[in-house]
Design a protein around this motif. Structure first.
Motif, short mmCIF file in Angstrom:
data_model
loop_
_atom_site.label_atom_id
_atom_site.label_comp_id
_atom_site.label_asym_id
_atom_site.label_seq_id
_atom_site.Cartn_x
_atom_site.Cartn_y
_atom_site.Cartn_z
N TYR A 53 7.63 27.99 -31.00
CA TYR A 53 7.78 29.15 -30.12
C TYR A 53 8.16 30.35 -30.97
O TYR A 53 8.88 30.22 -31.95
N ILE A 54 7.67 31.51 -30.57
CA ILE A 54 8.04 32.74 -31.25
C ILE A 54 8.29 33.81 -30.19
O ILE A 54 7.54 33.92 -29.22
N ASN A 55 9.38 34.57 -30.35
CA ASN A 55 9.67 35.63 -29.38
C ASN A 55 9.46 36.99 -30.06
O ASN A 55 9.02 37.07 -31.21
N VAL A 85 1.08 29.78 -30.79
CA VAL A 85 1.41 30.96 -31.61
C VAL A 85 0.15 31.76 -31.90
O VAL A 85 0.16 33.00 -31.86
N LYS A 86 -0.97 31.07 -32.12
CA LYS A 86 -2.24 31.76 -32.37
C LYS A 86 -2.63 32.62 -31.17
O LYS A 86 -3.06 33.77 -31.32
N LYS A 87 -2.45 32.08 -29.96
CA LYS A 87 -2.74 32.85 -28.73
C LYS A 87 -1.86 34.09 -28.66
O LYS A 87 -2.33 35.17 -28.29
N LEU A 88 -0.59 33.94 -29.01
CA LEU A 88 0.33 35.08 -29.00
C LEU A 88 -0.10 36.14 -30.01
O LEU A 88 -0.06 37.34 -29.72
N LEU A 94 -1.97 41.03 -33.32
CA LEU A 94 -1.46 40.86 -34.69
C LEU A 94 -2.44 40.06 -35.54
O LEU A 94 -2.36 40.10 -36.77
N ASN A 95 -3.37 39.36 -34.90
CA ASN A 95 -4.40 38.63 -35.65
C ASN A 95 -5.30 39.60 -36.42
O ASN A 95 -5.96 39.20 -37.37
#
Length: 113
Positions: A53-55, A85-88, A94-95
């Motif tokens: 998870y990343i916030n 995380v890739k979806k985020l 950011l990708n």
């Protein structure tokens, strides 16, 4: 969240494990990045394969790392983000900013070009 920083030649590797929530160790990580940059190491691979998870604070840490390296003429590559995380990274666009690869070997290849 736990993290480990190691060096191999002219590349620094940052491995994150757990949830990337920047409030806890964000300042400590950035201090380590500053130490690395002061040693003229400007290539970085950030392995987030073990991040569940990343916030927003965690994203802030990644952006700060990228900014510091690019300001010194360097580069940061994100290695093997989970599907979540890739979806985020896609949602936040950011990708487009980060180079993202699937393996450490690919990161080394890209950074040694």
């Amino acid at each position: 969240m736990n993290y480990k920083i190691s060096h191999e030649g002219e590349i620094v590797f940052i491995n994150f494990h757990g949830d990337l929530i920047g409030e806890e160790n964000g300042p400590e990580i950035i201090e380590s990045v500053n130490d690395t940059l002061s040693n003229n190491i400007v290539k970085c691979a950030v392995d987030i394969s073990d991040v569940r998870y990343i916030n927003s604070s965690g994203i802030g840490v990644l952006i700060t790392i990228l900014t510091k390296f690019r300001n010194k003429g360097g580069e940061v590559i994100i290695v093997n983000p989970s599907e979540h995380v890739k979806k985020l990274l896609v949602i936040t666009k950011l990708n487009v900013i980060f180079s993202i690869v699937d393996t450490i070997a690919e990161a080394k290849e890209e950074l040694n070009k």
